[in-house]
Enzyme design. Structure first.
Site: not given
Ligand code: MRU
Length: 350
Positions: A94, A242, A252
């Site tokens: 990712r 993120d 995010n």
């Molecule tokens: O696509 P995802 O579910 O991995 O995205 C997660 C998010 O955007 C969260 O808000 C972020 O990773 C913070 S988790 C502590």
């Protein structure tokens, strides 16, 4: 078993395999998926079995440890090549959450110090580092929770987006860690969980996690946020991140940026809870953050059911960028940074 008594153990290390809660199956089924090597771990990250920036980083670290166990009897160039493949596969799983690359860099650095040793020693060193990354994440989340809880008033109605809870980390959570810590400090808090289209992390995961904790939670669709704010039903917004750029811009989950705009419009504090492992000092501002584009099928339907007409064109960016100017404060394990800026972030690392 009482469903509410289930303990959320997002990742668990079993000595020869990594077990992950299958977050695609929640809330209907709480089941684990086992990964036995780096390729299986990378596939689990890509498929969102495990998701959330810190949890992805922890999983990737164990992916390297699993590869080391597989290579216990190998030496020399064949072992080096296997590690190179493992790192490359995990790195490609990712693109947006920087914790993935941060954790892999830590694993690579340990590998470089034990490269000449026998396989079992290499495996032991890499497994120990992955376990440290997991344990540190839990500690960091608790520290963030303590700092963030001071920003939360008794009775606060907290809107959150996506899932930045125990399921997204080694435990406790970042944004939801602040909620947990505020509750543990005796504050009567409640959560408004945005559904979070298209993968429904809010509806499926945050709602489930808050119910486990018996923290009052109300589920809304993403489009309802502005209405609720305009009616005075939201006191603060807390989200995770993120990747945070060097100037404080925040990537995010898609839908975070409009939430920040709405919060500013209504004079509601907008907080981002993120550990230092989420700060990417190599990227000057949010425009440089890679945004993952996911499969159109996530937008045209869900779990195999299609509701959009065949032939429609779709975009599916999984994240957006909120400019630092819309962030009231960044909550980190080293304290709260109000009005985050390049200088304030630099000072955090000094
Ligand atoms: O696509 P995802 O579910 O991995 O995205 C997660 C998010 O955007 C969260 O808000 C972020 O990773 C913070 S988790 C502590």
């Amino acid at each position: 078993m009482d469903a509410l008594a289930v303990r959320v153990e997002t990742l668990r290390w079993r000595g020869d395999r990594l077990e992950l809660i299958d977050q695609r199956a929640l809330p209907q089924r709480l089941e684990y998926v086992a990964c036995s090597d780096a390729a299986e771990t990378a596939a689990a990250i890509s498929a969102m079995v495990v998701r959330g920036a810190p949890a992805i980083g922890c999983a990737a670290a164990f992916g390297v440890a699993l590869e080391a166990l597989r290579q216990r009897d190998a030496r020399g160039p064949s072992r080096d090549a296997a590690f190179e493949r493992a790192f490359a596969t995990l790195q490609a799983s990712r693109p947006t959450a920087v914790n993935l690359f941060w954790a892999l860099a830590r694993m690579k650095s340990v590998l470089s110090t034990v490269r000449d040793r026998d396989g079992p020693e290499v495996a032991a060193a890499l497994t120990a580092e992955a376990q440290r990354i997991l344990a540190e994440d839990l500690e960091v989340n608790r520290a963030m929770g303590r700092h963030g809880a001071e920003l939360v008033a008794d009775g606060a109605r907290i809107m959150t987006h996506c899932n930045a809870g125990a399921l997204a980390t080694a435990g406790h959570g970042t944004a939801l860690g602040v909620v947990r810590s505020a509750r543990d400090a005796g504050k009567r808090v409640s959560v408004v969980a945005n559904e979070t289209r298209p993968f429904l992390q809010g509806a499926r995961l945050t709602a489930w996690e808050m119910l486990q904790e018996r923290i009052p939670v109300t589920l809304v669709t993403d489009g309802m946020a502005g209405h609720l704010m305009s009616r005075g039903k939201v006191d603060i917004v807390i989200v995770g991140a993120d990747r945070v750029a060097a100037n404080g811009d925040v990537a995010n989950k898609i839908g975070t940026y409009p939430l920040a705009v709405l919060a500013a419009r209504h004079g509601i504090p907008f907080y981002v809870a993120a550990p230092l492992s989420t700060v990417d000092r190599a990227i000057p501002d949010g425009s440089g953050i890679p945004i993952e584009e996911r499969d159109p099928s996530e937008v045209t339907g869900f779990r195999g059911e299609r509701w959009a007409p065949e032939g429609v064109s779709v975009v599916n960016p999984a994240f957006d960028v909120t400019p630092a100017s819309l962030v009231t404060a960044l909550i980190t394990e080293r304290g709260v940074v109000r009005a985050p800026s390049r200088d304030a972030l630099r000072a955090l690392f000094d």
